[in-house]
Design a protein around this motif. Structure first.
Motif, PDB file in Angstrom:
ATOM      1  N   VAL A 158      15.519 -53.103  16.651  1.00  0.00           N
ATOM      2  CA  VAL A 158      16.095 -54.417  16.913  1.00  0.00           C
ATOM      3  C   VAL A 158      16.245 -55.186  15.605  1.00  0.00           C
ATOM      4  CG1 VAL A 158      15.732 -56.654  18.046  1.00  0.00           C
ATOM      5  CG2 VAL A 158      15.157 -54.540  19.255  1.00  0.00           C
ATOM      6  N   GLY A 159      17.429 -55.764  15.405  1.00  0.00           N
ATOM      7  CA  GLY A 159      17.638 -56.634  14.257  1.00  0.00           C
ATOM      8  C   GLY A 159      17.109 -58.021  14.564  1.00  0.00           C
ATOM      9  N   GLU A 186      17.599 -46.274  20.236  1.00  0.00           N
ATOM     10  CA  GLU A 186      18.697 -47.211  20.493  1.00  0.00           C
ATOM     11  C   GLU A 186      18.640 -48.253  19.386  1.00  0.00           C
ATOM     12  OE1 GLU A 186      19.930 -50.658  23.751  1.00  0.00           O
ATOM     13  OE2 GLU A 186      18.562 -49.048  24.354  1.00  0.00           O
ATOM     14  N   VAL A 187      19.788 -48.804  19.010  1.00  0.00           N
ATOM     15  CA  VAL A 187      19.837 -49.827  17.973  1.00  0.00           C
ATOM     16  C   VAL A 187      20.494 -51.089  18.530  1.00  0.00           C
ATOM     17  CG1 VAL A 187      20.639 -50.448  15.662  1.00  0.00           C
ATOM     18  CG2 VAL A 187      19.987 -48.075  16.158  1.00  0.00           C
ATOM     19  N   VAL A 238      20.707 -62.351  21.853  1.00  0.00           N
ATOM     20  CA  VAL A 238      20.134 -62.468  23.202  1.00  0.00           C
ATOM     21  C   VAL A 238      19.565 -61.121  23.635  1.00  0.00           C
ATOM     22  CG1 VAL A 238      20.658 -62.916  25.635  1.00  0.00           C
ATOM     23  CG2 VAL A 238      21.652 -64.374  23.857  1.00  0.00           C
ATOM     24  N   LYS A 239      20.318 -60.051  23.380  1.00  0.00           N
ATOM     25  CA  LYS A 239      19.831 -58.714  23.764  1.00  0.00           C
ATOM     26  C   LYS A 239      18.586 -58.343  22.983  1.00  0.00           C
ATOM     27  CE  LYS A 239      21.287 -53.938  24.454  1.00  0.00           C
ATOM     28  NZ  LYS A 239      22.431 -52.984  24.464  1.00  0.00           N
ATOM     29  N   GLY A 240      18.576 -58.680  21.693  1.00  0.00           N
ATOM     30  CA  GLY A 240      17.398 -58.379  20.882  1.00  0.00           C
ATOM     31  C   GLY A 240      16.175 -59.114  21.383  1.00  0.00           C
ATOM     32  N   LEU A 241      16.326 -60.374  21.744  1.00  0.00           N
ATOM     33  CA  LEU A 241      15.203 -61.169  22.245  1.00  0.00           C
ATOM     34  C   LEU A 241      14.689 -60.618  23.567  1.00  0.00           C
ATOM     35  CD1 LEU A 241      13.355 -63.602  21.964  1.00  0.00           C
ATOM     36  CD2 LEU A 241      15.114 -64.989  23.091  1.00  0.00           C
ATOM     37  N   VAL A 298       9.324 -51.132  20.355  1.00  0.00           N
ATOM     38  CA  VAL A 298      10.369 -51.791  19.567  1.00  0.00           C
ATOM     39  C   VAL A 298      10.010 -51.714  18.092  1.00  0.00           C
ATOM     40  CG1 VAL A 298      11.345 -54.045  18.922  1.00  0.00           C
ATOM     41  CG2 VAL A 298      11.218 -53.377  21.320  1.00  0.00           C
ATOM     42  N   ARG A 299      10.988 -51.309  17.284  1.00  0.00           N
ATOM     43  CA  ARG A 299      10.866 -51.360  15.816  1.00  0.00           C
ATOM     44  C   ARG A 299      11.694 -52.556  15.377  1.00  0.00           C
ATOM     45  NH1 ARG A 299       9.095 -51.710  11.132  1.00  0.00           N
ATOM     46  NH2 ARG A 299       9.457 -50.108   9.542  1.00  0.00           N
ATOM     47  N   LEU A 300      11.029 -53.619  14.933  1.00  0.00           N
ATOM     48  CA  LEU A 300      11.689 -54.883  14.622  1.00  0.00           C
ATOM     49  C   LEU A 300      11.966 -54.979  13.125  1.00  0.00           C
ATOM     50  CD1 LEU A 300      12.634 -57.557  15.952  1.00  0.00           C
ATOM     51  CD2 LEU A 300      10.368 -58.489  15.421  1.00  0.00           C
ATOM     52  N   HIS A 301      13.257 -54.928  12.789  1.00  0.00           N
ATOM     53  CA  HIS A 301      13.688 -54.983  11.388  1.00  0.00           C
ATOM     54  C   HIS A 301      14.287 -56.344  11.073  1.00  0.00           C
ATOM     55  CE1 HIS A 301      13.395 -50.946   9.489  1.00  0.00           C
ATOM     56  NE2 HIS A 301      13.307 -50.543  10.744  1.00  0.00           N
ATOM     57  N   THR A 302      14.273 -56.701   9.804  1.00  0.00           N
ATOM     58  CA  THR A 302      14.918 -57.936   9.387  1.00  0.00           C
ATOM     59  C   THR A 302      16.431 -57.785   9.388  1.00  0.00           C
ATOM     60  OG1 THR A 302      15.003 -59.611   7.641  1.00  0.00           O
ATOM     61  CG2 THR A 302      14.893 -57.331   6.941  1.00  0.00           C
ATOM     62  N   GLY A 303      17.149 -58.908   9.531  1.00  0.00           N
ATOM     63  CA  GLY A 303      18.608 -58.896   9.448  1.00  0.00           C
ATOM     64  C   GLY A 303      19.223 -57.963  10.457  1.00  0.00           C
ATOM     65  N   ASP A 304      20.136 -57.118   9.982  1.00  0.00           N
ATOM     66  CA  ASP A 304      20.706 -56.057  10.802  1.00  0.00           C
ATOM     67  C   ASP A 304      20.116 -54.735  10.334  1.00  0.00           C
ATOM     68  OD1 ASP A 304      23.253 -55.257  12.660  1.00  0.00           O
ATOM     69  OD2 ASP A 304      22.857 -53.768  11.107  1.00  0.00           O
TER      70      ASP A 304
END
Length: 258
Positions: free
Chosen positions: A8-9, A107-108, A20-23, A79-85
């Motif tokens: 997730v970006g 999934e990204v 919204v999808k990331g949240l 979830v792997r939470l990355h900065t930005g995109d």
């Protein structure tokens, strides 16, 4: 989400700039491995009760993979939470490849990258008719090399709007490379946005001739986005050419002249 890892970006900094999808994905997670050096920790308040959160900043690749694989094996939503995109300097390809080797699907969920947050802070369109219709996202070589064909002086020869990541600590060399490209001069406008969209964001504007000195004086040495290009002149000199999109004589499928 079960049985796979979702990358997730998180967006550039402002916790409201996650999609919204990331949240929603983050809120459903049982296990989150986040890039603690850059991701705003305010996003961790969105985790449900009992969810685990692990900062990947002090971990190596094998340790990150082990955390995620163990979570998937335990039936957790990971979830792997990355900065930005995640697709821009996110080093996700090697993670997905390793997970695929373990039989774990991925999934990204895209996010807002720093270049667009910086442009928003500057209130600047990056593509202007008659000025630049190309945006380059790049960096100067550091510990991570850059292919010879992508040396900054060669990219600068395009004269396109250029956004540089991971390069503010080498700004003097950046300027030298831009000038060596032959398209830009010391008068070409440049801007540096430090921690774009964060509460402590700072903006430094100038030209290739003085931007390095101004940034050094501001003490900015990391977490900053550099933008170089003639589009930056539009806010002071006016837009030289209007877009065809809203021209009254321009017709398209949704606007037909009668």
């Amino acid at each position: 989400m079960q049985g796979k890892v979702v990358f997730v970006g998180a967006g550039p900094g402002d916790p409201e700039l996650i999609t919204v999808k990331g949240l929603k994905t983050l809120q459903r997670a049982d296990l989150v491995v986040y890039a603690g050096s850059l991701v705003n920790r305010a996003l961790l308040s969105e985790l449900k009760a009992g969810a685990e959160a692990h900062d990947s900043a002090p971990l190596n690749l094998d340790e990150v993979l082990s955390l995620m694989a163990e979570g998937v094996a335990a039936g957790k939503r990971v979830v792997r939470l990355h900065t930005g995109d995640p697709s821009v300097y996110g080093a996700i390809q090697e993670q997905m490849e390793a997970l695929d080797g373990l039989g774990i699907s991925c999934e990204v969920v895209p996010g807002v990258t720093a270049a667009f947050a910086a442009a928003a802070s500057l209130k600047q369109e990056l593509t202007l008719p008659g000025v630049s219709q190309t945006v380059v996202l790049t960096r100067i070589e550091g510990r991570t090399p850059v292919p010879e064909k992508e040396r900054l002086c060669r990219i600068a020869a395009l004269g396109a709007t250029t956004c540089l990541y991971l390069s503010v600590d080498k700004l003097e060399r950046v300027v030298e490379e831009f000038l060596a490209g032959g398209m830009f001069t010391a008068k070409t406008p440049a801007a540096v946005v430090s921690r774009a969209s964060w509460e402590d964001e700072r903006v430094v504007e100038g030209t290739l001739g003085d931007i390095a000195g101004k940034v050094a004086g501001a003490g900015i040495v990391r977490q900053a986005l550099i933008i170089v290009g003639e589009v930056l002149s539009a806010r002071t000199g006016g837009v030289p050419e209007k877009s065809k999109l809203y021209d009254p004589d321009f017709c398209h499928g949704f606007r037909i002249r009668t």
